[in-house]
Write an enzyme that holds these catalytic residues in place. Structure first.
Site, PDB file in Angstrom:
ATOM      1  N   ASP A 187       0.907  -1.290  -0.194  1.00 47.75           N
ATOM      2  CA  ASP A 187       0.026   0.059   0.098  1.00 47.75           C
ATOM      3  C   ASP A 187       0.847   1.333  -0.109  1.00 47.75           C
ATOM      4  O   ASP A 187       1.982   1.334   0.425  1.00 47.75           O
ATOM      5  CB  ASP A 187      -0.808  -0.130   1.444  1.00 47.75           C
ATOM      6  CG  ASP A 187      -2.066   0.821   1.160  1.00 47.75           C
ATOM      7  OD1 ASP A 187      -2.323   1.457   0.014  1.00 47.75           O
ATOM      8  OD2 ASP A 187      -2.787   0.990   2.156  1.00 47.75           O
ATOM      9  N   HIS A 216       2.813   3.350  -8.856  1.00 51.10           N
ATOM     10  CA  HIS A 216       2.675   1.891  -9.166  1.00 51.10           C
ATOM     11  C   HIS A 216       3.922   1.313  -9.778  1.00 51.10           C
ATOM     12  O   HIS A 216       4.238   0.199  -9.518  1.00 51.10           O
ATOM     13  CB  HIS A 216       1.202   1.699  -9.934  1.00 51.10           C
ATOM     14  CG  HIS A 216       0.094   2.027  -9.324  1.00 51.10           C
ATOM     15  ND1 HIS A 216      -0.199   1.609  -7.996  1.00 51.10           N
ATOM     16  CD2 HIS A 216      -0.989   2.738  -9.742  1.00 51.10           C
ATOM     17  CE1 HIS A 216      -1.421   2.271  -7.670  1.00 51.10           C
ATOM     18  NE2 HIS A 216      -1.877   2.806  -8.893  1.00 51.10           N
ATOM     19  N   LEU A 258      11.136 -20.493  -4.530  1.00 49.81           N
ATOM     20  CA  LEU A 258      10.111 -19.677  -3.927  1.00 49.81           C
ATOM     21  C   LEU A 258       8.919 -19.558  -4.821  1.00 49.81           C
ATOM     22  O   LEU A 258       8.983 -19.500  -5.995  1.00 49.81           O
ATOM     23  CB  LEU A 258      10.707 -18.287  -3.695  1.00 49.81           C
ATOM     24  CG  LEU A 258       9.686 -17.212  -3.581  1.00 49.81           C
ATOM     25  CD1 LEU A 258       9.589 -16.983  -1.887  1.00 49.81           C
ATOM     26  CD2 LEU A 258      10.142 -15.691  -4.202  1.00 49.81           C
TER      27      LEU A 258
HETATM   28  C1  FPP Z   1      -2.195   0.271  -3.037  1.00 46.77           C
HETATM   29  O1  FPP Z   1      -1.713   1.518  -3.141  1.00 46.77           O
HETATM   30  C2  FPP Z   1      -1.354  -0.457  -4.337  1.00 46.77           C
HETATM   31  C3  FPP Z   1      -2.220  -1.192  -5.518  1.00 46.77           C
HETATM   32  C4  FPP Z   1      -3.671  -1.231  -5.351  1.00 46.77           C
HETATM   33  C5  FPP Z   1      -1.515  -1.955  -6.268  1.00 46.77           C
HETATM   34  C6  FPP Z   1      -0.442  -2.400  -6.081  1.00 46.77           C
HETATM   35  C7  FPP Z   1       0.547  -2.966  -7.177  1.00 46.77           C
HETATM   36  C8  FPP Z   1       1.673  -2.786  -7.259  1.00 46.77           C
HETATM   37  C9  FPP Z   1       2.680  -2.602  -6.213  1.00 46.77           C
HETATM   38  C10 FPP Z   1       2.464  -3.471  -8.604  1.00 46.77           C
HETATM   39  C11 FPP Z   1       2.225  -4.767  -8.730  1.00 46.77           C
HETATM   40  C12 FPP Z   1       3.168  -5.495  -9.566  1.00 46.77           C
HETATM   41  C13 FPP Z   1       3.129  -6.726 -10.159  1.00 46.77           C
HETATM   42  C14 FPP Z   1       4.317  -7.186 -10.694  1.00 46.77           C
HETATM   43  C15 FPP Z   1       2.112  -7.450  -9.799  1.00 46.77           C
HETATM   44  P1  FPP Z   1      -2.403   2.668  -3.494  1.00 46.77           P
HETATM   45  O2  FPP Z   1      -2.464   3.015  -4.992  1.00 46.77           O
HETATM   46  O3  FPP Z   1      -4.173   2.436  -2.838  1.00 46.77           O
HETATM   47  O4  FPP Z   1      -1.820   3.730  -2.747  1.00 46.77           O
HETATM   48  P2  FPP Z   1      -2.511   5.113  -1.660  1.00 46.77           P
HETATM   49  O5  FPP Z   1      -3.243   4.404  -0.752  1.00 46.77           O
HETATM   50  O6  FPP Z   1      -1.157   5.605  -1.541  1.00 46.77           O
HETATM   51  O7  FPP Z   1      -3.303   5.956  -2.856  1.00 46.77           O
END
Ligand code: FPP
Length: 266
Positions: free
Chosen positions: A46, A63, A157
């Site tokens: 997050d 992201h 893994l």
């Molecule tokens: C939450 O942060 C994050 C997500 C909903 C997406 C997570 C995805 C990645 C980290 C990339 C994944 C990569 C692969 C290879 C699968 P948020 O956007 O809600 O953050 P915020 O709360 O600060 O807005």
């Protein structure tokens, strides 16, 4: 095998040269070791959006940097002997986000795997996916399924990507399966056991997470592995996911190693 993984492996076997020591930022005493490395680590990644906002960047930049953290943490978890790493990459609720952001998120597994699949294979990593394929775009499913196919015989893994995953939906689907078995006369409702239910969960075959990590200071589960986390240890950090480093993972694991897990006993 990447330089960092090689270095960690060498360290474990005690054959690291002075020169190789200088190539890494991580001090040997900071790397968790011993018998009680968590077998399964699950992470709610997050804070990508807030990381980007703090830098005046668009959310998608967060992201994208989150994807780089996925690579870093996969290598680090593998290097210390974690067996399963589950990453919450997209929830069944994330469809509520703006269309452009969802489209970007749907391309990330593809980009990640096109960049990293070779190294994942070299490192004997097995890729799995946990989630409902129905709503996912074909290109996302195709990329992940190809990685699953190419790594299916790997024994290292397990990198378990939770994509379009929601725990309540998963449990409702499991309940439907049990109901169908009961209606068909294959299962006596009075004899249903936890293991009968678990068979229908998307995590079937994996151990429950030992350690749950959530980044960005939020203290909630957000519909993530509600059944499987019943006895997991939780570790929260204010650090945003794109900044989550090997050292943060090691901090979480060292804290885990200090905890006494009693499973309701004494
Ligand atoms: C939450 O942060 C994050 C997500 C909903 C997406 C997570 C995805 C990645 C980290 C990339 C994944 C990569 C692969 C290879 C699968 P948020 O956007 O809600 O953050 P915020 O709360 O600060 O807005």
């Amino acid at each position: 095998m990447g330089l960092f993984s090689k270095w960690l492996r060498k360290l474990r076997f005690g054959v690291l040269t002075e020169n190789e020591m200088q190539q890494s930022q991580v001090k040997s005493e900071e790397i968790p070791s011993g018998d009680n490395i968590p077998e399964h680590v699950a992470i709610i990644m997050d804070g990508n959006g807030r990381w980007a906002k703090a830098r005046g960047l668009p959310r998608i930049a967060g992201h994208h940097n989150g994807m780089k953290a996925v690579k870093r943490i996969t290598k680090a978890a593998d290097g210390i002997g974690v067996k399963v790493l589950t990453l919450y990459a997209f929830s069944t609720e994330n469809w509520k986000r703006p269309k452009a952001e969802v489209e970007f998120l749907m391309k990330l597994p593809q980009e990640f795997l096109s960049l990293e699949l070779g190294e994942l294979i070299e490192n004997n990593v097995q890729v799995k996916m946990m989630g409902n394929r129905d709503l996912l775009p074909d290109h996302t499913v195709a990329a992940v399924e190809e990685a699953v196919r190419q790594t299916r015989h790997n024994t290292g893994l397990i990198l378990n990507l939770a994509l379009n995953y929601g725990s309540r939906l998963e449990m409702v689907e499991a309940a439907k399966q049990l109901a169908r078995q009961a209606v068909a006369g294959e299962l006596d409702p009075d004899k249903i056991e936890e293991s009968d239910f678990e068979k229908w969960l998307l995590s079937c075959g994996l151990p429950d997470p030992d350690l749950l990590i959530r980044t960005s200071g939020e203290l909630r589960l957000s519909n993530f592995m509600l059944w499987q986390l019943a006895y997991s240890e939780f570790w929260f950090t204010d650090v945003y996911w794109p900044e989550f480093s090997e050292e943060h993972l090691y901090d979480a694991i060292r804290e885990y190693q200090r905890r006494a897990r009693r499973y309701g006993g004494l």
